[in-house]
Scaffold this motif. Structure first.
Motif, PDB file in Angstrom:
ATOM      1  N   SER A 213     -11.675   2.558 -65.236  1.00 31.18           N
ATOM      2  CA  SER A 213     -12.352   1.263 -65.221  1.00 31.18           C
ATOM      3  C   SER A 213     -11.408   0.184 -65.722  1.00 31.18           C
ATOM      4  CB  SER A 213     -13.621   1.289 -66.070  1.00 31.18           C
ATOM      5  OG  SER A 213     -13.316   1.544 -67.426  1.00 31.18           O
ATOM      6  N   ILE A 214     -11.616  -1.035 -65.202  1.00 32.58           N
ATOM      7  CA  ILE A 214     -10.774  -2.182 -65.562  1.00 32.58           C
ATOM      8  C   ILE A 214     -11.646  -3.270 -66.176  1.00 32.58           C
ATOM      9  CG2 ILE A 214      -9.165  -3.928 -64.729  1.00 32.58           C
ATOM     10  CD1 ILE A 214      -8.748  -2.180 -62.231  1.00 32.58           C
ATOM     11  N   GLU A 215     -11.294  -3.686 -67.391  1.00 37.13           N
ATOM     12  CA  GLU A 215     -11.938  -4.855 -67.985  1.00 37.13           C
ATOM     13  C   GLU A 215     -11.312  -6.081 -67.338  1.00 37.13           C
ATOM     14  OE1 GLU A 215     -12.224  -7.263 -72.243  1.00 37.13           O
ATOM     15  OE2 GLU A 215     -11.129  -5.371 -72.118  1.00 37.13           O
ATOM     16  N   LEU A 216     -12.132  -6.934 -66.728  1.00 34.92           N
ATOM     17  CA  LEU A 216     -11.634  -8.113 -66.025  1.00 34.92           C
ATOM     18  C   LEU A 216     -11.725  -9.345 -66.925  1.00 34.92           C
ATOM     19  CD1 LEU A 216     -13.366  -7.473 -62.572  1.00 34.92           C
ATOM     20  CD2 LEU A 216     -11.026  -6.870 -63.251  1.00 34.92           C
ATOM     21  N   PHE A 217     -10.662 -10.138 -66.942  1.00 36.86           N
ATOM     22  CA  PHE A 217     -10.597 -11.313 -67.812  1.00 36.86           C
ATOM     23  C   PHE A 217     -11.171 -12.542 -67.105  1.00 36.86           C
ATOM     24  CE2 PHE A 217      -6.523  -9.090 -69.392  1.00 36.86           C
ATOM     25  CZ  PHE A 217      -7.269  -8.231 -70.199  1.00 36.86           C
ATOM     26  N   ALA A 218     -12.491 -12.533 -66.915  1.00 40.50           N
ATOM     27  CA  ALA A 218     -13.154 -13.596 -66.150  1.00 40.50           C
ATOM     28  C   ALA A 218     -13.063 -14.960 -66.829  1.00 40.50           C
ATOM     29  CB  ALA A 218     -14.617 -13.228 -65.913  1.00 40.50           C
ATOM     30  N   LYS A 219     -13.155 -14.985 -68.146  1.00 41.37           N
ATOM     31  CA  LYS A 219     -13.121 -16.267 -68.852  1.00 41.37           C
ATOM     32  C   LYS A 219     -11.745 -16.925 -68.733  1.00 41.37           C
ATOM     33  CE  LYS A 219     -16.619 -14.967 -72.300  1.00 41.37           C
ATOM     34  NZ  LYS A 219     -16.832 -13.591 -71.781  1.00 41.37           N
ATOM     35  N   GLU A 220     -10.699 -16.115 -68.892  1.00 42.51           N
ATOM     36  CA  GLU A 220      -9.345 -16.657 -68.856  1.00 42.51           C
ATOM     37  C   GLU A 220      -8.810 -16.873 -67.439  1.00 42.51           C
ATOM     38  OE1 GLU A 220      -9.723 -13.932 -72.477  1.00 42.51           O
ATOM     39  OE2 GLU A 220     -10.319 -13.907 -70.386  1.00 42.51           O
ATOM     40  N   GLN A 221      -9.159 -15.993 -66.533  1.00 40.58           N
ATOM     41  CA  GLN A 221      -8.612 -16.023 -65.169  1.00 40.58           C
ATOM     42  C   GLN A 221      -9.743 -16.048 -64.129  1.00 40.58           C
ATOM     43  OE1 GLN A 221      -5.589 -16.646 -65.984  1.00 40.58           O
ATOM     44  NE2 GLN A 221      -4.333 -14.882 -65.438  1.00 40.58           N
ATOM     45  N   PRO A 222     -10.593 -17.054 -64.145  1.00 38.91           N
ATOM     46  CA  PRO A 222     -11.784 -17.057 -63.279  1.00 38.91           C
ATOM     47  C   PRO A 222     -11.481 -16.960 -61.782  1.00 38.91           C
ATOM     48  CG  PRO A 222     -11.393 -19.240 -64.212  1.00 38.91           C
ATOM     49  CD  PRO A 222     -10.511 -18.294 -64.953  1.00 38.91           C
ATOM     50  N   GLN A 223     -10.473 -17.674 -61.309  1.00 39.37           N
ATOM     51  CA  GLN A 223     -10.189 -17.667 -59.871  1.00 39.37           C
ATOM     52  C   GLN A 223      -9.662 -16.305 -59.415  1.00 39.37           C
ATOM     53  OE1 GLN A 223     -11.039 -20.036 -57.823  1.00 39.37           O
ATOM     54  NE2 GLN A 223     -11.617 -21.540 -59.378  1.00 39.37           N
ATOM     55  N   THR A 224      -8.781 -15.725 -60.223  1.00 42.53           N
ATOM     56  CA  THR A 224      -8.199 -14.425 -59.869  1.00 42.53           C
ATOM     57  C   THR A 224      -9.242 -13.326 -59.922  1.00 42.53           C
ATOM     58  OG1 THR A 224      -6.103 -15.176 -60.841  1.00 42.53           O
ATOM     59  CG2 THR A 224      -6.305 -12.845 -60.355  1.00 42.53           C
TER      60      THR A 224
END
Length: 243
Positions: A94-105
């Motif tokens: 599983s991958i924790e996604l950095f939505a707050k820091e990298q929203p577009q990516t």
């Protein structure tokens, strides 16, 4: 008369040599590479800390894939937490996604995952001391989603084992669908030039990623780099969970 014959013979010999040289040059493969999405960059040596995650810029396959003419609209909520559950034929991680820091990516990754874009995609480039790369529907390093996204460098992290980042060409804003997971000490060389958007990190199952990195590899006929998996390692599905 003899001089003319010698001169004619010499011209014929020079012509044959010239044609032979041109033919030899034409047989050499083009050493084009790309980190992640679609990259045409200079190739590093296996095991070198200056290596770049890469993908060939020329499309050598006619395999039909999903394609879009422009990046997706925002479909995530950056205030929420996103985790990608990746199932492979080697196991799950599983991958924790950095939505707050990298929203577009992260938005791009979530969009492609929800569209089942990654289902069946292989890990096409593996260098155990560096990284494992995937996300190309063609499996050659040349594929992508049909569009590119803007680079995001809002996360101040090091390229260390477990870190997940977009691959792209040497041109800015050229990432698409390809990404890589750092697996060894050589990934630290990217810290000298952090131009690959870090958008996540392995949360669970790093042992599976490590086992993928240990897959035997052979020489890539297009690049000469010893990084082509000798057996097929593929993503079976990517599921996005939100909390």
């Amino acid at each position: 008369m003899k001089r003319m014959m010698k001169r004619s013979s010499m011209l014929l010999l020079l012509t044959i040599i010239a044609v032979s040289l041109l033919s030899a040059c034409g047989d050499k493969p083009q050493a084009e590479q790309t980190p992640g999405g679609a990259v045409a960059n200079e190739q590093g040596k296996t095991g070198s800390s200056t290596e770049q995650p890469s993908s060939n810029s020329k499309d050598s396959s006619s395999k039909p894939t999903k394609s879009w003419s422009e990046p997706p609209k925002m479909v995530i909520d950056p205030t929420k937490n996103y985790v990608a559950k990746v199932k492979t034929n080697k196991g799950e991680f599983s991958i924790e996604l950095f939505a707050k820091e990298q929203p577009q990516t992260v938005n791009n990754f979530v969009f492609l995952a929800n569209e089942k874009f990654y289902d069946g995609v292989t890990f096409h480039r593996i260098i155990e001391s560096f990284m494992v790369q995937t996300g190309d529907p063609l499996g050659t390093g040349a594929g992508g989603p049909g569009y590119t996204i803007k680079d995001e460098y809002n996360v101040k992290r090091s390229y260390e084992p477990g870190v997940v980042a977009m691959a792209r060409t040497m041109a800015p804003d050229s990432a698409g669908s390809q990404f890589f997971i750092c697996t060894g000490a050589d990934a630290a060389g990217l810290d000298q030039n952090p131009t690959y958007a870090i958008f996540g990190k392995i949360k669970d199952g790093m042992d599976i990623v490590t086992s993928i990195a240990k897959t035997p590899v052979e020489s890539n006929p297009d690049t000469g780099e010893v990084s082509k998996p000798a057996s097929e390692i593929k993503i079976e599905s990517v599921t996005i969970e939100t909390t």
